[in-house]
Motif scaffolding. Structure first.
Motif: not given
Length: 418
Positions: A288-294, A296-303, A323-325, A330-341
């Motif tokens: 939720r915190w990571l999505r709140a940092a976006d 202008d909704e530049a992030m794609g779907d992730f979990s 990180v998101v700002a 500096y990039a102004g492109t869509p953002i991809e988020v990947k996660a693992s444990v």
């Protein structure tokens, strides 16, 4: 004290000069009656002066009798040869008359010179002893004064000088038996009070710096999100009047950004003082915190995988905002988020498809105040990634950067809760 000692020494020297320089008074110091008795006895028994001297008890240590022709008649003790010798030794001469005629001359010496010399030597011994006693007393007074006055005073002077220079750890010997005992205790109390005041001042200064650092970094990122959202609204808004109002919002957000940049520059050295207190948090809150940092909704779907991590809630949001700002600025492109444990960390990779940085700069980009060489003209202080990296380390995790082909990726290692 030195003046008193000098005065005593001068007085002693003057006394010695008087004693040594004095001359014994010349003249017959004895009683006249015994001398007259001896003269009468010699005249009556003339020329048997020895018998006359014996009858009077031989009261004088030296007696010399000569006849009218200068011949020696009688002598006891060292002989006195005439008036000159008598004058030199202090003897007194008497004319002898027997049977109505002048028969000779007698010199009598009563030993007053030796007695006076002995008295003078006794006076010298007394004066010398007195001077020695006075000098010893003065030396004792000087030694005691030095121990109880001068030395403590020098110690207090040294202590005061060191304290004035900021050295509050200088040792101070406590001795209540000397004159400055109460002052020494007062000085030590003053030193303690100064130390407490300095520590309180340092704590207040540290608290102020921490507040400035927190406000500076917490305000800049939301303001950047406001500016980005206003830019998005302006691009999609058809009404001219509304676009003008949105433009005002963007301008004001830019002003705030510039002001906070000044605050960040003034407080750049205080980033490490930010308070960090990790607590167990579920991965759903982190997502939720990571999505709140976006904004202008530049992030794609992730979990994010379900897990429990250990982070400071405020600092983790601050890291995501930075990180998101950074990526959007500096990039102004869509953002991809990947996660693992893995065994120890929740790994989150935030990637954009912008120009990134030169390959030779990838190691230095996390340094304080370091920016890529290809971002000239873009406002910034080079503190976003540096601050985020510091905060991740203090939470037990890590932040690293790598080049993506194309783009730039930030890897966050968030520690799992134990």
């Amino acid at each position: 004290m030195k003046g008193a000692v000098a005065a005593v020494v001068v007085a002693a020297a003057a006394a010695l000069a008087i004693l040594f320089g004095s001359e014994p008074a010349k003249g017959f110091k004895s009683d006249v009656v015994p001398a007259n008795e001896l003269v009468e006895a010699v005249e009556k028994s003339w020329p048997d002066a020895r018998a006359a001297d014996a009858r009077t008890g031989r009261r004088f240590p030296r007696v010399t009798v000569v006849g009218d022709d200068g011949s020696l008649v009688y002598s006891r003790g060292r002989r006195i040869d005439g008036d000159r010798d008598a004058m030199r030794t202090g003897a007194v001469g008497f004319e002898l008359v027997a049977g109505g005629r002048h028969v000779g001359r007698m010199w009598i010496y009563n030993g007053w010179v030796e007695k006076e010399e002995e008295a003078r030597r006794a006076a010298l011994r007394l004066a010398g002893g007195t001077i020695l006693a006075v000098a010893s007393f003065c030396l004792l007074v000087v030694a005691v004064s030095r121990r109880r006055l001068l030395r403590p005073f020098k110690q207090l002077s040294f202590f005061a000088r060191e304290v004035a220079q900021g050295n509050l750890d200088v040792p101070l010997r406590m001795d209540r038996n000397n004159v400055f005992g109460p002052f020494t205790e007062a000085f030590d109390i003053m030193r303690d009070e100064l130390g407490r005041a300095r520590r309180a001042e340092a704590a207040a200064k540290e608290s102020k710096k921490q507040l400035v650092a927190e406000l500076g970094h917490d305000i800049r990122t939301p303001v950047a999100s406001i500016a980005a959202t206003a830019e998005l609204l302006e691009a999609t808004e058809a009404s001219e009047s509304k676009r003008e109002k949105i433009e005002v919002i963007r301008q004001k957000a830019g002003q705030i950004e510039e002001l906070m940049a000044d605050v960040a520059r003034a407080n750049r050295e205080e980033i490490a003082s930010l308070r960090v207190a990790p607590v167990p948090v579920g991965s759903e809150d982190v997502e939720r915190w990571l999505r709140a940092a976006d904004a202008d909704e530049a992030m794609g779907d992730f979990s994010l995988p379900h897990c429990l991590v250990s982070v400071d809630r405020l600092r983790m949001r601050q890291v995501f905002d930075n990180v998101v700002a950074n990526s959007r600025k500096y990039a102004g492109t869509p953002i991809e988020v990947k996660a693992s444990v893995d065994e120890h960390f929740l790994l989150i990779v935030v990637r954009d498809r912008g120009p990134g940085v030169d390959r030779g700069e990838i190691e230095a980009i996390l340094g304080k105040g370091v920016r890529g060489s290809n971002v000239k003209g873009v406002p910034g202080e080079g503190l976003g990634l540096y601050t985020s990296s510091c905060l991740m380390e203090r939470m037990g995790g890590a932040l690293s950067c790598r080049l993506a082909d194309p783009g730039f990726a930030v890897v966050l290692e968030i520690p799992l809760a134990r």
